[in-house]
Design a protein around this motif. Structure first.
Motif, mmCIF file in Angstrom:
data_model
loop_
_atom_site.group_PDB
_atom_site.id
_atom_site.type_symbol
_atom_site.label_atom_id
_atom_site.label_comp_id
_atom_site.label_asym_id
_atom_site.label_seq_id
_atom_site.Cartn_x
_atom_site.Cartn_y
_atom_site.Cartn_z
ATOM 1 N N GLY A 185 -8.499 7.134 2.367
ATOM 2 C CA GLY A 185 -7.942 5.859 1.935
ATOM 3 C C GLY A 185 -7.154 5.168 3.034
ATOM 4 O O GLY A 185 -7.260 3.952 3.231
ATOM 5 N N VAL A 186 -6.377 5.943 3.759
ATOM 6 C CA VAL A 186 -5.556 5.399 4.850
ATOM 7 C C VAL A 186 -6.434 4.750 5.918
ATOM 8 O O VAL A 186 -6.078 3.707 6.486
ATOM 9 C CB VAL A 186 -4.690 6.518 5.475
ATOM 10 C CG1 VAL A 186 -4.054 6.056 6.770
ATOM 11 C CG2 VAL A 186 -3.620 6.976 4.484
ATOM 12 N N VAL A 200 0.868 -1.176 0.000
ATOM 13 C CA VAL A 200 0.000 0.000 0.000
ATOM 14 C C VAL A 200 0.909 1.231 0.000
ATOM 15 O O VAL A 200 1.842 1.318 0.801
ATOM 16 C CB VAL A 200 -0.905 0.025 1.247
ATOM 17 C CG1 VAL A 200 -1.800 1.265 1.237
ATOM 18 C CG2 VAL A 200 -1.729 -1.241 1.340
ATOM 19 N N THR A 201 0.646 2.165 -0.882
ATOM 20 C CA THR A 201 1.506 3.347 -0.953
ATOM 21 C C THR A 201 0.711 4.569 -1.392
ATOM 22 O O THR A 201 -0.290 4.451 -2.106
ATOM 23 C CB THR A 201 2.686 3.120 -1.914
ATOM 24 O OG1 THR A 201 3.567 4.253 -1.894
ATOM 25 C CG2 THR A 201 2.210 2.890 -3.348
ATOM 26 N N HIS A 202 1.131 5.735 -0.953
ATOM 27 C CA HIS A 202 0.565 6.987 -1.463
ATOM 28 C C HIS A 202 1.552 7.668 -2.386
ATOM 29 O O HIS A 202 1.438 8.858 -2.677
ATOM 30 C CB HIS A 202 0.120 7.901 -0.321
ATOM 31 C CG HIS A 202 1.234 8.355 0.586
ATOM 32 N ND1 HIS A 202 1.332 9.646 1.042
ATOM 33 C CD2 HIS A 202 2.294 7.706 1.110
ATOM 34 C CE1 HIS A 202 2.384 9.770 1.814
ATOM 35 N NE2 HIS A 202 2.979 8.596 1.870
ATOM 36 N N SER A 203 2.531 6.895 -2.865
ATOM 37 C CA SER A 203 3.544 7.396 -3.783
ATOM 38 C C SER A 203 3.323 6.830 -5.182
ATOM 39 O O SER A 203 3.493 5.619 -5.398
ATOM 40 C CB SER A 203 4.946 7.012 -3.301
ATOM 41 O OG SER A 203 5.900 7.183 -4.330
ATOM 42 N N PRO A 204 2.959 7.656 -6.159
ATOM 43 C CA PRO A 204 2.830 7.153 -7.536
ATOM 44 C C PRO A 204 4.124 6.530 -8.045
ATOM 45 O O PRO A 204 4.089 5.548 -8.795
ATOM 46 C CB PRO A 204 2.471 8.424 -8.334
ATOM 47 C CG PRO A 204 1.874 9.348 -7.333
ATOM 48 C CD PRO A 204 2.588 9.075 -6.044
ATOM 49 N N SER A 205 5.270 7.070 -7.635
ATOM 50 C CA SER A 205 6.566 6.535 -8.079
ATOM 51 C C SER A 205 6.758 5.100 -7.592
ATOM 52 O O SER A 205 7.219 4.233 -8.342
ATOM 53 C CB SER A 205 7.709 7.409 -7.559
ATOM 54 O OG SER A 205 7.586 8.728 -8.022
ATOM 55 N N VAL A 206 6.415 4.856 -6.338
ATOM 56 C CA VAL A 206 6.528 3.507 -5.779
ATOM 57 C C VAL A 206 5.576 2.557 -6.507
ATOM 58 O O VAL A 206 5.940 1.433 -6.862
ATOM 59 C CB VAL A 206 6.251 3.517 -4.266
ATOM 60 C CG1 VAL A 206 6.064 2.097 -3.730
ATOM 61 C CG2 VAL A 206 7.386 4.212 -3.524
ATOM 62 N N ALA A 207 4.357 3.009 -6.749
ATOM 63 C CA ALA A 207 3.363 2.168 -7.425
ATOM 64 C C ALA A 207 3.816 1.784 -8.825
ATOM 65 O O ALA A 207 3.728 0.614 -9.232
ATOM 66 C CB ALA A 207 2.018 2.899 -7.482
ATOM 67 N N VAL A 208 4.336 2.753 -9.566
ATOM 68 C CA VAL A 208 4.800 2.488 -10.929
ATOM 69 C C VAL A 208 5.990 1.533 -10.913
ATOM 70 O O VAL A 208 6.100 0.628 -11.753
ATOM 71 C CB VAL A 208 5.158 3.808 -11.642
ATOM 72 C CG1 VAL A 208 5.891 3.533 -12.950
ATOM 73 C CG2 VAL A 208 3.907 4.631 -11.898
ATOM 74 N N ALA A 209 6.887 1.704 -9.932
ATOM 75 C CA ALA A 209 8.053 0.822 -9.832
ATOM 76 C C ALA A 209 7.652 -0.629 -9.593
ATOM 77 O O ALA A 209 8.382 -1.553 -9.955
ATOM 78 C CB ALA A 209 8.976 1.304 -8.713
ATOM 79 N N ILE A 211 -2.948 4.842 -2.907
ATOM 80 C CA ILE A 211 -3.816 5.823 -2.250
ATOM 81 C C ILE A 211 -3.695 7.152 -2.980
ATOM 82 O O ILE A 211 -2.585 7.647 -3.212
ATOM 83 C CB ILE A 211 -3.409 5.981 -0.774
ATOM 84 C CG1 ILE A 211 -3.662 4.677 -0.018
ATOM 85 C CG2 ILE A 211 -4.172 7.130 -0.113
ATOM 86 C CD1 ILE A 211 -3.124 4.672 1.383
ATOM 87 N N GLY A 212 -4.831 7.730 -3.342
ATOM 88 C CA GLY A 212 -4.820 8.973 -4.093
ATOM 89 C C GLY A 212 -5.084 10.195 -3.227
ATOM 90 O O GLY A 212 -5.415 10.093 -2.049
#
Length: 251
Positions: free
Chosen positions: A158-159, A118-127, A139-140
């Protein structure tokens, strides 16, 4: 003593002692506390220290823009990230914060790991988009561009729907009395909320973040159960953290 000389001496004392107190500086230099407070205000405005109640602490270099932070202590951060990955067990739900160390952490995840990130970082999600077994929940919210993470009311909503096993928190300052801190008010709030939804909060702290502070407090040092530091970190930096009841792991 000229003002410039006094300011230089204040910065020398801060580098030597890890903190300065306005009252002690006033006695040392034979000037009023108002004069010292003005010096500290001006030094803080230049980004050379972080003012706190009664004095000042070293300012964290980790508040620099994301692109510049990617090259700061990258080898050390990779070691911290590798150790953090070893804490993740198959089937767990793990919250991964934004930041340069988190970006390294997700690159180190083994291909056979089956977990939910679970992440609120788009960079982490894309990776993680091409990881074969990791489920990704993004999380947006409003994008905080400095750290490339979502913040605000939508992110908080979301959290609130998560129960996680681990939370890898990114911070810019780790100090035994000033606590865990970061450079944005809303980002500090979202980090507190994420910590409240995890069974264990883990902070990855490269050397530049230790005994340093940023403008906004996430929480007391005990908000983290574990802090991962570099193997060569001086004992005088970690002993006060351990004395507070937080586990310090060297990587």
């Amino acid at each position: 003593m000229l003002t410039t000389q006094r300011k230089a001496a204040i910065l020398d004392a801060l580098a030597r002692d890890g903190q300065v107190l306005a009252g002690e500086l006033s006695t040392t230099f034979g000037v009023s506390e108002d004069t010292i407070r003005r010096d500290l205000r001006e030094l803080a405005a230049e980004g050379l220290l972080q003012r706190v109640h009664g004095g000042a602490l070293p300012v964290s270099p980790a508040i620099a823009p994301f692109e510049r932070r990617q090259d700061i202590e990258s080898v050390a951060k990779r070691r911290l990230a590798r150790h953090a990955v070893g804490m993740i067990a198959s089937g767990q739900i793990v919250i991964v914060d934004g930041g340069t160390t988190s970006a390294l952490l997700v690159r180190e995840l083994p291909a056979d790991l089956r977990a939910t990130i679970v992440t609120h970082s788009p960079s982490v999600a894309v990776a993680l988009a091409e990881h074969p077994l990791v489920e990704v929940i993004l999380i947006g919210g409003r994008l905080y561009k400095h750290s490339i993470v979502a913040v605000g009311a939508a992110a908080m909503e979301g959290v609130s729907r998560i129960h996680a096993d681990l939370y890898f928190m990114g911070v810019t300052g780790v100090h035994p009395t000033a606590g865990l801190s970061t450079g944005d008010f809303e980002e500090a709030a979202i980090k507190r909320a994420l910590a409240a939804r995890a069974a264990e909060t883990v902070v990855l702290a490269s050397s530049s973040k230790l005994n340093a502070a940023s403008q906004f407090v996430i929480g007391d040092i005990t908000l983290a159960q574990t802090i991962i530091v570099e193997k060569a970190t001086a004992l005088e930096l970690t002993k006060p953290i351990e004395a507070a009841g937080v586990t310090v792991v060297r990587a």
